[in-house]
Design a protein around this motif. Structure first.
Motif, short mmCIF file in Angstrom:
data_model
loop_
_atom_site.label_atom_id
_atom_site.label_comp_id
_atom_site.label_asym_id
_atom_site.label_seq_id
_atom_site.Cartn_x
_atom_site.Cartn_y
_atom_site.Cartn_z
N ARG A 56 -4.23 2.37 -12.00
CA ARG A 56 -4.58 0.96 -11.79
C ARG A 56 -4.74 0.66 -10.29
NH1 ARG A 56 -0.32 -1.09 -13.89
NH2 ARG A 56 -1.11 -1.21 -16.01
N GLU A 57 -3.86 1.19 -9.48
CA GLU A 57 -3.97 0.99 -8.03
C GLU A 57 -5.27 1.59 -7.49
OE1 GLU A 57 0.88 1.43 -7.51
OE2 GLU A 57 -0.45 2.80 -6.43
N PHE A 58 -5.61 2.78 -7.97
CA PHE A 58 -6.83 3.43 -7.49
C PHE A 58 -8.06 2.59 -7.86
CE2 PHE A 58 -10.16 6.82 -7.92
CZ PHE A 58 -10.27 7.08 -6.57
N ALA A 59 -8.07 2.06 -9.05
CA ALA A 59 -9.18 1.19 -9.45
C ALA A 59 -9.27 -0.03 -8.55
CB ALA A 59 -9.00 0.76 -10.91
N ALA A 60 -8.11 -0.58 -8.19
CA ALA A 60 -8.10 -1.77 -7.33
C ALA A 60 -8.60 -1.47 -5.92
CB ALA A 60 -6.69 -2.36 -7.26
N THR A 61 -8.43 -0.23 -5.45
CA THR A 61 -8.92 0.10 -4.12
C THR A 61 -10.44 0.04 -4.03
OG1 THR A 61 -9.02 2.51 -4.52
CG2 THR A 61 -6.95 1.61 -3.65
N ALA A 62 -11.12 0.26 -5.14
CA ALA A 62 -12.58 0.16 -5.13
C ALA A 62 -13.02 -1.26 -4.80
CB ALA A 62 -13.14 0.60 -6.49
N GLN A 63 -12.23 -2.23 -5.20
CA GLN A 63 -12.56 -3.62 -4.91
C GLN A 63 -12.10 -4.01 -3.50
OE1 GLN A 63 -14.40 -5.68 -6.49
NE2 GLN A 63 -14.01 -7.57 -5.36
N ILE A 64 -10.97 -3.47 -3.06
CA ILE A 64 -10.44 -3.88 -1.75
C ILE A 64 -11.40 -3.52 -0.64
CG2 ILE A 64 -9.13 -1.85 -0.93
CD1 ILE A 64 -7.57 -5.32 -1.17
N LEU A 65 -12.15 -2.43 -0.81
CA LEU A 65 -13.09 -2.02 0.23
C LEU A 65 -14.28 -2.97 0.34
CD1 LEU A 65 -13.09 1.86 -0.31
CD2 LEU A 65 -11.94 0.55 1.48
N HIS A 66 -14.37 -3.91 -0.61
CA HIS A 66 -15.42 -4.93 -0.55
C HIS A 66 -14.82 -6.31 -0.30
CE1 HIS A 66 -18.30 -1.97 -1.95
NE2 HIS A 66 -17.47 -1.65 -2.92
N THR A 67 -13.59 -6.35 0.20
CA THR A 67 -12.88 -7.61 0.39
C THR A 67 -12.73 -7.91 1.88
OG1 THR A 67 -11.64 -7.24 -1.65
CG2 THR A 67 -10.72 -8.84 -0.10
N PRO A 68 -13.14 -9.08 2.35
CA PRO A 68 -13.09 -9.39 3.79
C PRO A 68 -11.70 -9.23 4.40
CG PRO A 68 -14.34 -11.06 2.62
CD PRO A 68 -13.73 -10.19 1.57
N ASP A 69 -10.65 -9.60 3.67
CA ASP A 69 -9.31 -9.59 4.25
C ASP A 69 -8.85 -8.19 4.64
OD1 ASP A 69 -9.17 -12.29 4.05
OD2 ASP A 69 -7.52 -12.34 2.59
N PHE A 70 -9.33 -7.16 3.94
CA PHE A 70 -8.96 -5.79 4.28
C PHE A 70 -9.41 -5.46 5.70
CE2 PHE A 70 -10.42 -1.29 4.27
CZ PHE A 70 -9.17 -0.69 4.29
N TYR A 71 -10.64 -5.77 6.03
CA TYR A 71 -11.17 -5.47 7.36
C TYR A 71 -10.58 -6.40 8.42
CZ TYR A 71 -14.28 -2.79 4.46
OH TYR A 71 -14.75 -1.89 3.54
N GLU A 72 -10.36 -7.65 8.04
CA GLU A 72 -9.76 -8.59 8.98
C GLU A 72 -8.32 -8.22 9.29
OE1 GLU A 72 -9.08 -11.93 11.46
OE2 GLU A 72 -10.80 -10.67 10.94
N GLY A 73 -7.58 -7.81 8.28
CA GLY A 73 -6.18 -7.43 8.50
C GLY A 73 -6.04 -6.23 9.40
N ILE A 74 -6.89 -5.23 9.22
CA ILE A 74 -6.83 -4.03 10.07
C ILE A 74 -7.35 -4.35 11.47
CG2 ILE A 74 -7.74 -1.70 10.37
CD1 ILE A 74 -7.62 -1.36 7.36
N ARG A 75 -8.37 -5.20 11.56
CA ARG A 75 -8.84 -5.63 12.88
C ARG A 75 -7.70 -6.25 13.68
NH1 ARG A 75 -9.16 -9.71 15.69
NH2 ARG A 75 -8.41 -11.05 14.01
#
Length: 358
Positions: A301-320
């Motif tokens: 389930r977590e792996f499936a969710a990572t496919a969506q996180i890579l298309h989520t603005p907050d992921f890139y903003e958080g790492i930035r």
């Protein structure tokens, strides 16, 4: 840290070798807190294969080089770059890492880990799935992913969902670091051994008979163990269970606000500083994990969710905000909990087209 100075270890970012009946794996990227890369995950797997096939090895010891900690997690800068480029490297890493987590959980020989210093994210993955998990005076354990627009992974939803009461819900949502006593209380570790005694324990593990099993390893750990320093979870357990037992983040925040407690105020503030999207996805993953039969189901389930996180603005903003610009001031989108509806959360639960285990 190299507790067995007479052992000759080979490798680069992961060193491995044998002393007596003990197989040793040492994470060796201290300048980046031993952050995991795909080659490191592969090297760990190769060492586990080698040790498992060697009848002279009774147990495996996992440690990290350097004074600061075992492992700070995955190499999130690589995630950031891979996601931006769309080159698939992030997915390749996560696939290998999650399979390694499952392997550690079912490893056929005792797997001992010294959880010194910073043990976070992927560092929890290489430790808390093991059979003999040792924390010490320096341990700082956390699943801090909601602070970078991500969610607890590496099988952490399985671990968090099985923590007593609502301790796991608090850990997953706030991302706050906890010490040795609270790590044991939450089921992420087993015993406390003072840092000054770890080298002696490591030496004793090398003297195990080749046919030793978990009981013999446990006996050596127990001989070195001491009572852990007092943590926060026992004292605040009733409040934690009362406030974090709800199934929406809004209800949890309201319950914490109603408490006249410095602890409640602190954890509420920590939680609400995180990505609203990550908070809602994390809570949904944790509640789904409670209904799951095993670790592999949660990893899938977590792996499936990572496919969506890579298309989520907050992921890139958080790492930035955390490691690129380092301004520690992420601008989340959406910026509020009430703006994160089912249409945002539900895509995280779409099955992955290339499952991990089937």
């Amino acid at each position: 840290m190299r507790y067995l100075t007479t052992t000759e270890l080979t490798g680069e970012d992961v060193l491995s070798g044998r002393q007596g009946s003990l197989g040793v794996i040492l994470l060796n990227r201290p300048r980046v807190l031993n952050s995991l890369s795909l080659p490191m995950v592969q090297a760990i797997g190769e060492a586990l294969d080698r040790f498992e096939k060697d009848p002279a090895i009774a147990a495996v010891l996992m440690t990290g080089e350097g004074e600061r900690g075992l492992c700070a997690g995955g190499d999130i800068r690589t995630f950031y770059e891979s996601g931006k480029a769309g080159d698939g490297r992030a997915a390749d890493f996560l696939r290998a890492e999650y399979r390694m987590n499952a392997r550690i959980a079912t490893y056929s020989k005792p797997y001992v880990v010294f959880m010194e210093g910073i043990t976070m994210g992927g560092g929890v993955g290489v430790s808390s799935h093991g059979s003999h998990r040792i924390v010490t005076d320096t341990t700082k354990l956390a699943m801090p992913e909601t602070g970078i627009g991500f969610f607890p992974d590496i099988g952490a939803t399985w671990l968090l969902a099985r923590a007593p009461g609502e301790l796991g819900t608090l850990m997953g949502l706030t991302g706050e670091a906890i010490g040795a006593a609270d790590a044991i209380e939450a089921g992420f570790a087993d015993r406390f051994v003072p840092a000054s005694a770890l080298a002696t324990l490591a030496e004793s593990l090398t003297t195990l008979p080749a046919n030793a099993g978990p009981a013999e390893v446990s006996a050596l750990v127990e001989a070195a163990a001491k009572p852990a320093p007092v943590g926060e979870f026992v004292e605040n357990r009733a409040l934690i269970d009362r406030c974090f037992g709800f199934d929406t983040v809004e209800q949890i925040a309201a319950a914490l606000a109603a408490e006249e407690s410095a602890f409640a105020t602190r954890v509420r503030s920590a939680m609400l500083a995180k990505s609203p999207t990550s908070l809602k996805v994390t809570l949904a993953l944790l509640r789904a994990a409670r209904r799951s039969p095993d670790l592999e189901t949660c990893l899938e389930r977590e792996f499936a969710a990572t496919a969506q996180i890579l298309h989520t603005p907050d992921f890139y903003e958080g790492i930035r905000a955390a490691i690129i610009d380092k301004d520690r001031n992420p601008r989340w989108s959406p910026a509020s909990l009430d703006a994160v509806g089912p249409q945002i959360v539900e895509p995280f639960f779409k099955p992955h087209p290339q499952p991990l285990f089937s």
